[in-house]
Design a protein around this motif. Structure first.
Motif, short mmCIF file in Angstrom:
data_model
loop_
_atom_site.label_atom_id
_atom_site.label_comp_id
_atom_site.label_asym_id
_atom_site.label_seq_id
_atom_site.Cartn_x
_atom_site.Cartn_y
_atom_site.Cartn_z
N TRP A 30 38.70 43.36 37.91
CA TRP A 30 40.10 43.79 38.02
C TRP A 30 40.89 42.82 38.88
CZ3 TRP A 30 42.91 45.51 42.36
CH2 TRP A 30 44.16 46.07 42.07
N VAL A 31 40.31 42.40 40.01
CA VAL A 31 40.97 41.45 40.90
C VAL A 31 41.21 40.13 40.20
CG1 VAL A 31 40.68 40.06 42.99
CG2 VAL A 31 40.12 42.50 43.03
N LEU A 32 40.18 39.61 39.53
CA LEU A 32 40.30 38.31 38.86
C LEU A 32 41.33 38.34 37.74
CD1 LEU A 32 36.54 37.27 38.70
CD2 LEU A 32 38.31 36.37 40.22
N ASN A 33 41.47 39.51 37.12
CA ASN A 33 42.46 39.66 36.05
C ASN A 33 43.89 39.65 36.60
OD1 ASN A 33 43.14 40.25 33.20
ND2 ASN A 33 43.85 42.20 34.02
N LYS A 34 44.02 39.95 37.89
CA LYS A 34 45.35 40.05 38.51
C LYS A 34 45.84 38.73 39.11
CE LYS A 34 46.29 44.59 38.32
NZ LYS A 34 47.57 45.17 37.86
N ILE A 35 44.93 37.75 39.23
CA ILE A 35 45.30 36.56 40.01
C ILE A 35 45.14 35.28 39.19
CG2 ILE A 35 44.51 37.71 42.10
CD1 ILE A 35 42.09 35.83 42.10
N ASN A 36 45.71 34.23 39.75
CA ASN A 36 45.52 32.88 39.22
C ASN A 36 44.57 32.17 40.18
OD1 ASN A 36 45.95 29.93 39.03
ND2 ASN A 36 47.56 30.47 37.56
N LEU A 37 43.38 31.83 39.70
CA LEU A 37 42.35 31.26 40.57
C LEU A 37 42.78 29.94 41.20
CD1 LEU A 37 39.04 32.04 38.64
CD2 LEU A 37 39.75 32.93 40.86
N ARG A 38 43.48 29.10 40.45
CA ARG A 38 43.93 27.82 41.01
C ARG A 38 44.91 28.05 42.16
NH1 ARG A 38 44.99 23.66 35.90
NH2 ARG A 38 42.79 23.52 35.22
N GLU A 39 45.80 29.00 41.99
CA GLU A 39 46.76 29.30 43.05
C GLU A 39 46.03 29.87 44.27
OE1 GLU A 39 49.80 31.87 41.68
OE2 GLU A 39 50.72 30.39 40.33
N ALA A 40 45.07 30.75 44.03
CA ALA A 40 44.32 31.34 45.14
C ALA A 40 43.58 30.27 45.92
CB ALA A 40 43.34 32.39 44.61
N TRP A 41 42.98 29.32 45.23
CA TRP A 41 42.26 28.23 45.88
C TRP A 41 43.23 27.35 46.68
CZ3 TRP A 41 38.11 26.72 48.00
CH2 TRP A 41 37.80 25.36 48.17
N ALA A 42 44.40 27.09 46.11
CA ALA A 42 45.40 26.27 46.81
C ALA A 42 45.87 26.96 48.09
CB ALA A 42 46.58 26.00 45.88
N TYR A 43 46.08 28.27 48.03
CA TYR A 43 46.48 29.01 49.24
C TYR A 43 45.40 28.89 50.32
CZ TYR A 43 50.36 31.35 46.79
OH TYR A 43 51.52 31.62 46.11
N ALA A 44 44.14 29.00 49.92
CA ALA A 44 43.04 28.91 50.89
C ALA A 44 42.99 27.53 51.53
CB ALA A 44 41.71 29.22 50.21
N GLN A 45 43.23 26.49 50.73
CA GLN A 45 43.20 25.12 51.25
C GLN A 45 44.30 24.86 52.27
OE1 GLN A 45 43.20 23.10 47.33
NE2 GLN A 45 41.33 22.07 48.01
N HIS A 46 45.42 25.55 52.12
CA HIS A 46 46.56 25.31 53.01
C HIS A 46 46.62 26.28 54.19
CE1 HIS A 46 47.94 23.09 49.41
NE2 HIS A 46 48.57 22.33 50.29
N ALA A 47 45.61 27.15 54.30
CA ALA A 47 45.59 28.07 55.43
C ALA A 47 45.35 27.30 56.74
CB ALA A 47 44.48 29.11 55.24
N ASN A 48 45.87 27.85 57.84
CA ASN A 48 45.75 27.20 59.15
C ASN A 48 44.30 27.34 59.66
OD1 ASN A 48 45.73 27.00 62.13
ND2 ASN A 48 47.93 26.73 61.89
N GLY A 49 43.61 26.21 59.77
CA GLY A 49 42.20 26.24 60.15
C GLY A 49 41.94 26.79 61.54
N VAL A 288 34.89 45.39 46.26
CA VAL A 288 35.56 46.52 46.90
C VAL A 288 36.52 46.01 47.98
CG1 VAL A 288 35.23 48.63 48.24
CG2 VAL A 288 33.62 48.05 46.41
N PHE A 289 36.03 45.10 48.82
CA PHE A 289 36.85 44.54 49.90
C PHE A 289 38.09 43.87 49.32
CE2 PHE A 289 38.20 41.47 52.99
CZ PHE A 289 37.87 41.99 54.23
N GLU A 290 37.89 43.04 48.31
CA GLU A 290 39.01 42.28 47.73
C GLU A 290 40.02 43.20 47.04
OE1 GLU A 290 35.98 39.69 48.92
OE2 GLU A 290 35.80 41.38 47.53
N ALA A 291 39.52 44.20 46.32
CA ALA A 291 40.43 45.12 45.63
C ALA A 291 41.26 45.92 46.62
CB ALA A 291 39.62 46.06 44.72
N ALA A 292 40.62 46.38 47.71
CA ALA A 292 41.34 47.14 48.73
C ALA A 292 42.43 46.29 49.38
CB ALA A 292 40.36 47.65 49.79
N ALA A 293 42.11 45.02 49.65
CA ALA A 293 43.11 44.12 50.25
C ALA A 293 44.24 43.84 49.28
CB ALA A 293 42.43 42.82 50.68
N LEU A 294 43.91 43.64 48.01
CA LEU A 294 44.93 43.35 47.00
C LEU A 294 45.92 44.52 46.87
CD1 LEU A 294 45.20 40.85 45.08
CD2 LEU A 294 44.32 42.31 43.26
#
Length: 349
Positions: A30-49, A288-294
Protein backbone atom coordinates in the motif's frame (compact mmCIF):
# COMPACT_ATOMS: atom_id res chain seq x y z
CA UNK A 1 10.22 -31.31 34.72
CA UNK A 2 8.41 -28.75 32.62
CA UNK A 3 4.84 -29.29 31.53
CA UNK A 4 4.24 -30.41 27.93
CA UNK A 5 3.53 -27.59 25.51
CA UNK A 6 -0.08 -26.65 25.05
CA UNK A 7 -1.10 -27.61 21.46
CA UNK A 8 -3.16 -24.48 21.02
CA UNK A 9 -0.21 -22.31 22.10
CA UNK A 10 2.03 -24.07 19.60
CA UNK A 11 -0.54 -23.48 16.88
CA UNK A 12 -0.70 -19.78 17.67
CA UNK A 13 3.08 -19.54 17.55
CA UNK A 14 3.22 -21.07 14.08
CA UNK A 15 0.39 -18.94 12.68
CA UNK A 16 1.56 -15.62 14.13
CA UNK A 17 4.56 -15.17 11.78
CA UNK A 18 2.41 -15.94 8.73
CA UNK A 19 -0.28 -13.47 9.77
CA UNK A 20 2.41 -10.87 10.48
CA UNK A 21 3.98 -11.45 7.08
CA UNK A 22 0.64 -10.98 5.32
CA UNK A 23 -0.07 -7.75 7.25
CA UNK A 24 3.42 -6.33 6.62
CA UNK A 25 3.47 -7.20 2.92
CA UNK A 26 -0.01 -5.75 2.44
CA UNK A 27 0.84 -2.48 4.18
CA UNK A 28 4.20 -2.18 2.45
CA UNK A 29 2.51 -2.71 -0.92
CA UNK A 30 0.00 0.00 0.00
CA UNK A 31 2.83 2.40 0.88
CA UNK A 32 4.76 1.66 -2.32
CA UNK A 33 1.61 2.21 -4.36
CA UNK A 34 1.26 5.68 -2.82
CA UNK A 35 4.78 6.95 -3.47
CA UNK A 36 7.35 7.62 -6.15
CA UNK A 37 10.46 5.64 -5.21
CA UNK A 38 12.85 7.96 -7.07
CA UNK A 39 11.46 10.98 -5.26
CA UNK A 40 11.64 9.19 -1.91
CA UNK A 41 15.28 8.29 -2.52
CA UNK A 42 16.09 11.87 -3.54
CA UNK A 43 14.50 13.21 -0.34
CA UNK A 44 16.61 10.80 1.73
CA UNK A 45 19.80 11.88 -0.06
CA UNK A 46 19.12 15.55 0.70
CA UNK A 47 18.30 15.04 4.38
CA UNK A 48 20.57 16.83 6.88
CA UNK A 49 23.14 14.24 7.98
CA UNK A 50 24.03 15.91 11.28
CA UNK A 51 20.39 16.16 12.31
CA UNK A 52 19.92 12.51 11.35
CA UNK A 53 22.86 11.58 13.58
CA UNK A 54 21.28 13.57 16.41
CA UNK A 55 17.97 11.81 15.74
CA UNK A 56 19.56 8.38 16.08
CA UNK A 57 21.44 9.42 19.24
CA UNK A 58 18.32 10.76 20.96
CA UNK A 59 16.26 7.73 19.89
CA UNK A 60 18.90 5.30 21.19
CA UNK A 61 19.01 7.02 24.60
CA UNK A 62 15.46 5.69 24.98
CA UNK A 63 16.82 2.29 25.98
CA UNK A 64 18.86 3.23 29.08
CA UNK A 65 15.87 5.34 30.16
CA UNK A 66 13.66 2.27 29.73
CA UNK A 67 16.07 0.25 31.86
CA UNK A 68 16.07 2.84 34.65
CA UNK A 69 12.27 2.82 34.66
CA UNK A 70 12.22 -0.99 34.66
CA UNK A 71 14.34 -0.98 37.84
CA UNK A 72 11.48 0.80 39.60
CA UNK A 73 8.96 -1.80 38.49
CA UNK A 74 10.86 -5.08 38.75
CA UNK A 75 12.35 -6.06 42.12
CA UNK A 76 13.93 -9.21 43.53
CA UNK A 77 11.90 -11.62 45.72
CA UNK A 78 12.88 -9.59 48.82
CA UNK A 79 11.67 -6.36 47.22
CA UNK A 80 15.17 -4.96 46.72
CA UNK A 81 16.23 -2.99 43.65
CA UNK A 82 17.96 -5.04 40.97
CA UNK A 83 21.33 -4.00 39.49
CA UNK A 84 21.27 -1.97 36.28
CA UNK A 85 23.58 -4.14 34.15
CA UNK A 86 21.54 -7.37 33.88
CA UNK A 87 18.38 -5.38 33.17
CA UNK A 88 20.25 -3.37 30.53
CA UNK A 89 21.39 -6.57 28.81
CA UNK A 90 17.84 -7.96 28.98
CA UNK A 91 16.47 -4.73 27.49
CA UNK A 92 18.89 -4.58 24.57
CA UNK A 93 18.48 -8.29 23.80
CA UNK A 94 14.70 -7.98 23.98
CA UNK A 95 14.47 -5.06 21.57
CA UNK A 96 17.06 -6.60 19.27
CA UNK A 97 14.96 -9.78 19.23
CA UNK A 98 11.84 -7.76 18.40
CA UNK A 99 13.75 -6.46 15.37
CA UNK A 100 14.85 -9.91 14.21
CA UNK A 101 12.38 -12.52 15.51
CA UNK A 102 8.67 -12.96 14.69
CA UNK A 103 5.60 -12.72 16.92
CA UNK A 104 7.10 -10.04 19.22
CA UNK A 105 9.33 -12.73 20.72
CA UNK A 106 11.53 -9.96 22.09
CA UNK A 107 9.13 -9.32 24.97
CA UNK A 108 9.40 -12.95 26.06
CA UNK A 109 13.16 -13.00 25.41
CA UNK A 110 13.59 -9.90 27.55
CA UNK A 111 11.74 -11.51 30.47
CA UNK A 112 13.68 -14.74 30.00
CA UNK A 113 17.09 -13.01 30.11
CA UNK A 114 16.04 -10.92 33.12
CA UNK A 115 14.91 -14.06 34.96
CA UNK A 116 18.15 -15.89 34.12
CA UNK A 117 20.38 -12.97 35.15
CA UNK A 118 18.58 -11.78 38.29
CA UNK A 119 16.81 -14.84 39.72
CA UNK A 120 13.30 -13.34 39.57
CA UNK A 121 10.48 -15.51 38.27
CA UNK A 122 9.89 -15.43 34.54
CA UNK A 123 6.20 -14.64 35.13
CA UNK A 124 7.11 -11.72 37.41
CA UNK A 125 9.56 -10.32 34.86
CA UNK A 126 7.02 -10.71 32.06
CA UNK A 127 4.23 -9.02 34.03
CA UNK A 128 6.58 -6.13 34.80
CA UNK A 129 6.92 -5.64 31.04
CA UNK A 130 3.13 -5.70 30.69
CA UNK A 131 2.95 -3.00 33.38
CA UNK A 132 5.48 -0.99 31.38
CA UNK A 133 3.28 -1.27 28.31
CA UNK A 134 0.26 -0.01 30.26
CA UNK A 135 2.16 3.11 31.30
CA UNK A 136 3.52 3.49 27.77
CA UNK A 137 0.02 3.38 26.33
CA UNK A 138 -1.44 5.87 28.78
CA UNK A 139 1.43 8.37 28.42
CA UNK A 140 1.42 8.13 24.62
CA UNK A 141 -2.34 8.73 24.64
CA UNK A 142 -1.90 11.75 26.93
CA UNK A 143 0.71 13.21 24.58
CA UNK A 144 -1.51 12.45 21.59
CA UNK A 145 -4.24 14.42 23.36
CA UNK A 146 -1.85 17.40 23.49
CA UNK A 147 -1.36 17.19 19.72
CA UNK A 148 -5.10 16.76 19.07
CA UNK A 149 -5.95 19.76 21.29
CA UNK A 150 -3.36 21.99 19.58
CA UNK A 151 -4.62 24.61 17.07
CA UNK A 152 -2.39 23.03 14.43
CA UNK A 153 -4.24 19.70 14.53
CA UNK A 154 -6.12 18.97 11.29
CA UNK A 155 -9.76 18.63 12.36
CA UNK A 156 -10.55 16.53 9.29
CA UNK A 157 -8.25 13.71 10.44
CA UNK A 158 -10.19 10.45 10.40
CA UNK A 159 -9.38 6.73 10.33
CA UNK A 160 -11.95 4.47 8.71
CA UNK A 161 -14.48 7.29 8.75
CA UNK A 162 -14.10 7.81 12.50
CA UNK A 163 -12.35 10.79 14.06
CA UNK A 164 -8.86 10.24 15.41
CA UNK A 165 -9.91 11.86 18.69
CA UNK A 166 -12.61 9.20 19.13
CA UNK A 167 -10.05 6.42 18.62
CA UNK A 168 -7.71 8.00 21.16
CA UNK A 169 -10.53 8.35 23.70
CA UNK A 170 -11.58 4.71 23.29
CA UNK A 171 -7.99 3.50 23.71
CA UNK A 172 -7.52 5.72 26.79
CA UNK A 173 -10.61 4.21 28.43
CA UNK A 174 -9.39 0.68 27.71
CA UNK A 175 -5.92 1.32 29.14
CA UNK A 176 -7.37 3.10 32.18
CA UNK A 177 -9.66 0.13 32.94
CA UNK A 178 -6.78 -2.34 32.68
CA UNK A 179 -4.60 -0.16 34.91
CA UNK A 180 -7.44 0.14 37.45
CA UNK A 181 -7.75 -3.66 37.59
CA UNK A 182 -3.98 -3.94 38.04
CA UNK A 183 -4.13 -1.41 40.91
CA UNK A 184 -6.92 -3.38 42.60
CA UNK A 185 -4.91 -6.60 42.38
CA UNK A 186 -1.75 -4.88 43.65
CA UNK A 187 -3.54 -3.41 46.66
CA UNK A 188 -5.44 -6.58 47.61
CA UNK A 189 -3.06 -9.35 46.53
CA UNK A 190 -4.16 -11.92 49.13
CA UNK A 191 -7.81 -11.67 48.09
CA UNK A 192 -6.98 -12.28 44.42
CA UNK A 193 -4.52 -15.08 45.12
CA UNK A 194 -7.05 -16.92 47.31
CA UNK A 195 -9.79 -16.37 44.73
CA UNK A 196 -7.64 -17.70 41.86
CA UNK A 197 -6.55 -20.73 43.90
CA UNK A 198 -10.09 -21.64 44.93
CA UNK A 199 -11.47 -21.34 41.41
CA UNK A 200 -8.52 -23.27 39.96
CA UNK A 201 -8.73 -26.12 42.48
CA UNK A 202 -12.45 -26.49 41.90
CA UNK A 203 -12.53 -26.40 38.11
CA UNK A 204 -9.14 -27.57 36.81
CA UNK A 205 -7.06 -30.78 36.94
CA UNK A 206 -4.46 -30.78 39.73
CA UNK A 207 -1.42 -30.23 37.46
CA UNK A 208 -2.97 -27.31 35.59
CA UNK A 209 -4.33 -25.80 38.82
CA UNK A 210 -0.84 -25.90 40.37
CA UNK A 211 0.56 -24.14 37.32
CA UNK A 212 -2.16 -21.45 37.43
CA UNK A 213 -1.50 -20.81 41.13
CA UNK A 214 2.25 -20.45 40.54
CA UNK A 215 1.59 -18.15 37.62
CA UNK A 216 -0.79 -15.99 39.67
CA UNK A 217 1.89 -15.63 42.36
CA UNK A 218 4.30 -14.32 39.76
CA UNK A 219 1.71 -11.96 38.30
CA UNK A 220 0.89 -10.44 41.68
CA UNK A 221 4.60 -10.02 42.41
CA UNK A 222 4.97 -8.15 39.13
CA UNK A 223 2.12 -5.79 40.04
CA UNK A 224 3.29 -4.95 43.58
CA UNK A 225 5.19 -1.79 42.48
CA UNK A 226 1.83 -0.21 41.72
CA UNK A 227 1.03 -0.38 45.44
CA UNK A 228 3.86 1.96 46.42
CA UNK A 229 2.90 5.63 45.75
CA UNK A 230 6.51 6.80 45.42
CA UNK A 231 7.39 4.07 42.92
CA UNK A 232 4.12 4.60 41.06
CA UNK A 233 4.88 8.32 40.69
CA UNK A 234 8.45 7.48 39.69
CA UNK A 235 7.24 5.17 36.91
CA UNK A 236 4.86 7.88 35.67
CA UNK A 237 7.65 10.49 35.57
CA UNK A 238 10.14 8.16 33.86
CA UNK A 239 7.46 7.20 31.35
CA UNK A 240 6.77 10.85 30.60
CA UNK A 241 10.49 11.56 30.16
CA UNK A 242 10.84 8.50 27.94
CA UNK A 243 8.08 9.46 25.52
CA UNK A 244 8.81 13.19 25.44
CA UNK A 245 12.41 12.35 24.59
CA UNK A 246 11.29 9.81 21.99
CA UNK A 247 9.01 12.43 20.42
CA UNK A 248 12.01 14.77 20.34
CA UNK A 249 13.79 12.26 18.09
CA UNK A 250 10.83 12.32 15.68
CA UNK A 251 10.78 16.13 15.79
CA UNK A 252 14.51 16.43 15.08
CA UNK A 253 14.02 14.15 12.10
CA UNK A 254 11.23 16.49 10.90
CA UNK A 255 13.84 19.21 10.65
CA UNK A 256 16.38 16.87 9.01
CA UNK A 257 13.90 16.38 6.15
CA UNK A 258 12.63 19.96 6.16
CA UNK A 259 9.06 18.90 6.98
CA UNK A 260 6.73 21.84 7.48
CA UNK A 261 4.83 20.35 10.42
CA UNK A 262 4.44 21.61 14.02
CA UNK A 263 6.59 20.05 16.72
CA UNK A 264 3.57 18.66 18.56
CA UNK A 265 2.87 16.50 15.51
CA UNK A 266 5.68 14.28 16.87
CA UNK A 267 3.38 13.33 19.78
CA UNK A 268 0.69 12.23 17.33
CA UNK A 269 3.15 10.42 15.09
CA UNK A 270 4.78 8.40 17.86
CA UNK A 271 1.36 7.50 19.28
CA UNK A 272 -0.02 6.19 16.00
CA UNK A 273 3.21 4.31 15.28
CA UNK A 274 3.30 2.99 18.86
CA UNK A 275 -0.18 1.53 18.63
CA UNK A 276 0.30 0.55 14.99
CA UNK A 277 3.26 -1.74 15.73
CA UNK A 278 1.06 -3.64 18.19
CA UNK A 279 -0.68 -5.35 15.25
CA UNK A 280 0.88 -8.56 13.88
CA UNK A 281 3.77 -7.86 11.53
CA UNK A 282 7.17 -9.09 10.47
CA UNK A 283 10.22 -8.60 12.71
CA UNK A 284 11.13 -4.92 12.95
CA UNK A 285 7.52 -3.88 12.15
CA UNK A 286 8.32 -3.45 8.45
CA UNK A 287 5.38 -1.98 6.58
CA UNK A 288 3.38 -1.16 9.71
CA UNK A 289 5.80 1.59 10.78
CA UNK A 290 5.88 3.15 7.31
CA UNK A 291 2.11 3.00 6.81
CA UNK A 292 1.46 4.61 10.21
CA UNK A 293 3.91 7.42 9.41
CA UNK A 294 2.42 7.94 5.94
CA UNK A 295 -1.10 8.25 7.34
CA UNK A 296 -0.09 10.57 10.20
CA UNK A 297 2.05 12.93 8.13
CA UNK A 298 -0.66 12.91 5.49
CA UNK A 299 -2.98 14.56 8.04
CA UNK A 300 -0.58 17.54 7.99
CA UNK A 301 -0.43 17.68 4.20
CA UNK A 302 3.03 16.12 3.78
CA UNK A 303 3.67 14.65 0.33
CA UNK A 304 3.46 10.84 0.37
CA UNK A 305 6.92 10.31 -1.12
CA UNK A 306 8.48 12.70 1.39
CA UNK A 307 6.60 11.06 4.28
CA UNK A 308 7.72 7.59 3.16
CA UNK A 309 11.33 8.76 2.80
CA UNK A 310 11.18 10.17 6.33
CA UNK A 311 9.68 6.97 7.74
CA UNK A 312 12.06 4.58 5.98
CA UNK A 313 15.13 6.62 6.92
CA UNK A 314 14.09 6.98 10.55
CA UNK A 315 13.16 3.30 10.76
CA UNK A 316 16.40 1.97 9.27
CA UNK A 317 18.81 4.32 11.07
CA UNK A 318 17.27 3.82 14.53
CA UNK A 319 16.97 0.06 13.93
CA UNK A 320 20.74 -0.44 13.67
CA UNK A 321 22.11 0.78 17.07
CA UNK A 322 19.78 -1.23 19.33
CA UNK A 323 20.28 -4.32 17.19
CA UNK A 324 24.07 -4.02 17.53
CA UNK A 325 23.74 -3.33 21.26
CA UNK A 326 21.61 -6.47 21.58
CA UNK A 327 24.26 -8.59 19.89
CA UNK A 328 26.91 -7.04 22.15
CA UNK A 329 24.83 -8.01 25.20
CA UNK A 330 24.46 -11.55 23.85
CA UNK A 331 28.23 -11.83 23.56
CA UNK A 332 28.74 -10.44 27.07
CA UNK A 333 26.34 -13.03 28.50
CA UNK A 334 27.77 -15.82 26.30
CA UNK A 335 24.38 -16.40 24.70
CA UNK A 336 23.33 -16.98 21.10
CA UNK A 337 20.29 -15.55 19.36
CA UNK A 338 19.07 -19.06 18.52
CA UNK A 339 19.29 -20.04 22.17
CA UNK A 340 17.28 -17.02 23.29
CA UNK A 341 14.75 -17.61 20.50
CA UNK A 342 14.29 -21.25 21.53
CA UNK A 343 13.91 -20.30 25.18
CA UNK A 344 11.34 -17.65 24.26
CA UNK A 345 9.40 -20.22 22.24
CA UNK A 346 9.40 -22.64 25.18
CA UNK A 347 8.21 -19.95 27.59
CA UNK A 348 5.41 -18.97 25.18
CA UNK A 349 4.32 -22.60 25.02
Amino acid sequence: MSSPPNPSSRKRFHWAPLIGLIVSVGLLAWVLNKINLREAWAYAQHANGWLLLLTVTVATITFPVRTLRWRLILRDPQGKRLPFRPLWHATTIGFMANNLLPARAGEVARAYVAAQQTGVRFSTAFVSIVVERLFDGLVMLALMAVAIAAPSFPVHATVGGRSLAAFATSAAVLFAVVLLIALLVANRPTFWLVLVERLSRRSLPVGIADRVVRLSDGIVAGLLPLKNPARFLGVVLWSLLLWVKNAAAFAICFRAFGLDVPLEAAFLLQGIIGFGVAVPSTPGYVGVFEAAALVTLGFYGVDSSLAASYALTYHVTTFIPITLLGFWSLSRLHLRLGEVSKAAEQEQA
